[in-house]
Design a protein around this motif. Structure first.
Motif, mmCIF file in Angstrom:
data_model
loop_
_atom_site.group_PDB
_atom_site.id
_atom_site.type_symbol
_atom_site.label_atom_id
_atom_site.label_comp_id
_atom_site.label_asym_id
_atom_site.label_seq_id
_atom_site.Cartn_x
_atom_site.Cartn_y
_atom_site.Cartn_z
ATOM 1 N N MET A 224 94.493 59.720 -0.995
ATOM 2 C CA MET A 224 94.518 58.451 -1.810
ATOM 3 C C MET A 224 95.489 57.301 -1.612
ATOM 4 O O MET A 224 94.980 56.219 -1.687
ATOM 5 C CB MET A 224 94.566 59.041 -3.413
ATOM 6 C CG MET A 224 93.442 59.725 -3.798
ATOM 7 S SD MET A 224 91.839 58.871 -3.882
ATOM 8 C CE MET A 224 90.731 60.178 -4.485
ATOM 9 N N ALA A 225 96.868 57.795 -1.299
ATOM 10 C CA ALA A 225 97.631 56.788 -1.123
ATOM 11 C C ALA A 225 97.112 56.060 0.133
ATOM 12 O O ALA A 225 97.434 54.897 0.355
ATOM 13 C CB ALA A 225 99.070 57.402 -0.806
ATOM 14 N N ALA A 226 96.720 56.963 1.223
ATOM 15 C CA ALA A 226 96.250 56.379 2.570
ATOM 16 C C ALA A 226 95.197 55.337 2.482
ATOM 17 O O ALA A 226 94.941 54.281 3.172
ATOM 18 C CB ALA A 226 95.724 57.474 3.275
ATOM 19 N N ILE A 227 94.156 55.659 1.456
ATOM 20 C CA ILE A 227 93.019 54.667 1.028
ATOM 21 C C ILE A 227 93.612 53.354 0.552
ATOM 22 O O ILE A 227 92.899 52.560 1.094
ATOM 23 C CB ILE A 227 92.253 55.433 -0.017
ATOM 24 C CG1 ILE A 227 91.361 56.557 0.597
ATOM 25 C CG2 ILE A 227 91.166 54.304 -0.338
ATOM 26 C CD1 ILE A 227 90.426 57.533 -0.376
ATOM 27 N N GLU A 228 94.503 53.476 -0.442
ATOM 28 C CA GLU A 228 95.266 52.330 -0.929
ATOM 29 C C GLU A 228 95.832 51.484 0.376
ATOM 30 O O GLU A 228 95.641 50.360 0.339
ATOM 31 C CB GLU A 228 96.123 52.575 -1.847
ATOM 32 C CG GLU A 228 95.679 53.240 -3.235
ATOM 33 C CD GLU A 228 95.380 52.070 -4.331
ATOM 34 O OE1 GLU A 228 94.274 52.140 -5.040
ATOM 35 O OE2 GLU A 228 96.084 50.980 -4.543
ATOM 36 N N ASP A 229 96.523 51.892 1.146
ATOM 37 C CA ASP A 229 97.098 51.447 2.453
ATOM 38 C C ASP A 229 96.008 50.858 3.207
ATOM 39 O O ASP A 229 96.325 49.702 3.673
ATOM 40 C CB ASP A 229 98.073 52.426 3.277
ATOM 41 C CG ASP A 229 99.239 52.941 2.043
ATOM 42 O OD1 ASP A 229 99.658 52.381 1.203
ATOM 43 O OD2 ASP A 229 99.773 54.125 2.697
ATOM 44 N N ALA A 230 95.320 51.644 3.496
ATOM 45 C CA ALA A 230 93.993 51.141 4.361
ATOM 46 C C ALA A 230 93.237 49.722 3.701
ATOM 47 O O ALA A 230 93.043 48.959 4.476
ATOM 48 C CB ALA A 230 93.027 52.306 4.469
ATOM 49 N N VAL A 231 93.204 49.602 2.494
ATOM 50 C CA VAL A 231 92.900 48.457 1.816
ATOM 51 C C VAL A 231 93.684 47.193 2.096
ATOM 52 O O VAL A 231 93.248 46.172 2.301
ATOM 53 C CB VAL A 231 92.575 48.591 0.209
ATOM 54 C CG1 VAL A 231 92.067 47.526 -0.472
ATOM 55 C CG2 VAL A 231 91.579 49.693 0.002
#
Length: 465
Positions: A224-231
């Protein structure tokens, strides 16, 4: 998290989940007390929410280097796979609408996985590079909280090197955007002719977000943190070929908030629909029949069960790829487990074989010459390693054990005493080999079958139908 609450917990670390997050991640020293600790923190009623951090899994990828076969079966299977996935239809649609069928270099796909080998021949030209970051200057040039995040970020080691040390992420990235053409000497050649792989969108860019270590296992909070970072880094799509090892529905309102935010960003989150089987899979092994009041038959798994995820499942797979051997023009796949045995591919070329009706006991070979030949025997009564030992002791070049049911067979060869290759095949393939063989009889009356086997050292593919 307040200091006085932390003092009551026996923890290893407590830190902010990711830059800008309202969540703290607490790693307990004794993980068996997780349920007890969550209940305790919830009872304090001083937090907006307290939740579990579930572990996810990827699949397994073997990464041995083999050449790619140029045989017609391989080419046919590749074409069938593109057809099965609807890739060719998508490419045709783009062509008809005057668009590049390989996608666009402006499209950034974040692969949230075990990392990616960004130096790989098929991928290195399609790896996203952060245009706002100056490499190796030790500064956070784009002010996003990450220093020198050139290719993406390693969320496991919390560093700027998301190099794949497992293989799964590189495999996934190749499906998405492996180059359509690769350099061969001074010229560029179609990738399907040289490496055997081309991506669905070979002109897209891959943003690498590593959430698994070499031992696997990522938590909800990691991806979920990686998704936020990808955004933040400008991804147009995120891919998570991962999921819970247990089918069923897992939900967190806070993680759902992250998934909901993707719609505002215009990002498509593509996820594995599941990463395991269902209860019904065990029915044939005595689990009983299905009734309305039985356990959940859910086949999907978290995070693919979250709203706003695009779940992807395989329902019509019609082939497999790997190293094969041929008997009477029939291409046959085999299962190879790694113990003291050499790979069957080390015997590349044509050899004579002997197939027996027996189970591989010493007396089953009486009156037969096995020297330098590939030996087929059948499953049952004695251990796999004993079957291998018996044939290898008599000079067999390889041992192939035929299953007695129609399913792949992974063999435990822990006590196998030889380096002679030892693999297994399906019952139907064994039946086909026997039917194409020449039947002979020893002076003692034992029936056996002979013929020629051709072992390949190159990757190939086959269709079941």
């Amino acid at each position: 998290m307040t200091a006085n609450v932390l003092e009551q917990l026996d923890f290893v670390s407590a830190e902010r989940l990711y830059t800008g997050s309202d969540w703290d991640y607490v790693q307990l020293r004794d993980t068996t007390k997780t349920v007890e600790t969550v209940a305790y923190l919830r009872e304090l009623d001083c937090f907006d929410d307290v939740d579990y951090d579930y572990m996810m899994e990827t699949g397994t990828v073997e990464t041995e280097d083999y050449e790619v076969s140029g045989n017609p079966n391989y080419d046919k299977s590749q074409k069938e796979q593109y057809k099965t996935h609807g890739v060719r239809e998508a490419w045709d649609y783009l062509r008809k609408n005057s668009k590049n069928p390989g996608g666009s270099s402006d499209v950034i796909v974040a692969v949230i996985d075990t990392g990616v080998d960004y130096n790989h021949l098929d991928l290195r030209n399609n790896i996203w590079r952060n245009p706002a970051e100056i490499p190796d200057n030790g500064k956070d040039d784009d002010c996003n909280g990450y220093i020198d995040d050139i290719y993406g970020w390693d969320c496991v080691g919390n560093d700027n090197d998301p190099m794949d040390d497992n293989g799964h992420g590189t495999h996934v990235a190749g499906i998405a955007a492996a180059n359509a053409y690769v350099k061969d000497g001074d010229a560029f050649k179609p990738a399907l002719e040289t490496t055997g792989v081309a991506g669905v969108a070979p002109d897209a860019q891959i943003l690498v977000m590593q959430v698994f270590g070499d031992e696997g296992g990522a938590y909800d909070s990691d991806y979920m943190a990686a998704i936020e970072d990808a955004v933040v880094l400008g991804a147009d799509s995120v891919n998570l070929s991962l999921g819970s090892g247990n089918p069923g529905y897992t939900f967190s309102e806070d993680y759902q908030d992250i998934m909901d935010s993707l719609t505002d960003s215009g990002i498509v989150a593509v996820m594995s629909a599941g990463n395991s089987g269902t209860w019904a899979d065990a029915a044939e092994n005595g689990a009983g029949y299905l009734y309305l009041d039985d356990v959940s038959l859910h086949t999907g798994g978290s995070p693919g069960t979250y709203t706003n995820s695009l779940g992807v499942a395989s329902v019509n797979n019609d082939g497999t790829w790997g190293i094969f051997f041929e008997v009477a023009d029939k291409q046959i796949a085999f299962v190879e487990t790694d113990y003291s045995n050499n790979p069957l591919a080390t015997l590349a070329g044509e050899r004579e074989f002997v197939m027996i009706d027996g189970l591989g006991k010493p007396e089953d070979y009486t009156g037969m010459d096995l020297t330098g030949k590939v030996v087929f025997c059948h499953r049952g009564e004695i251990s796999f390693f004993e079957k291998g030992n018996n044939a290898a002791k008599l000079g067999a070049a390889a041992v192939i054990i035929c299953n007695n049911v129609e399913e792949p067979l992974g063999m435990d060869l822990t006590d196998y005493a030889y380096s002679t290759p030892c693999v297994s095949i399906l019952k139907s393939d064994a039946d086909a080999i026997r039917a194409a063989s020449t039947k002979k009889t020893t002076s003692g009356g034992l029936s056996y079958y002979t013929g020629t086997i051709t072992v390949s050292s190159k990757l190939g593919a086959t269709s079941y139908n």
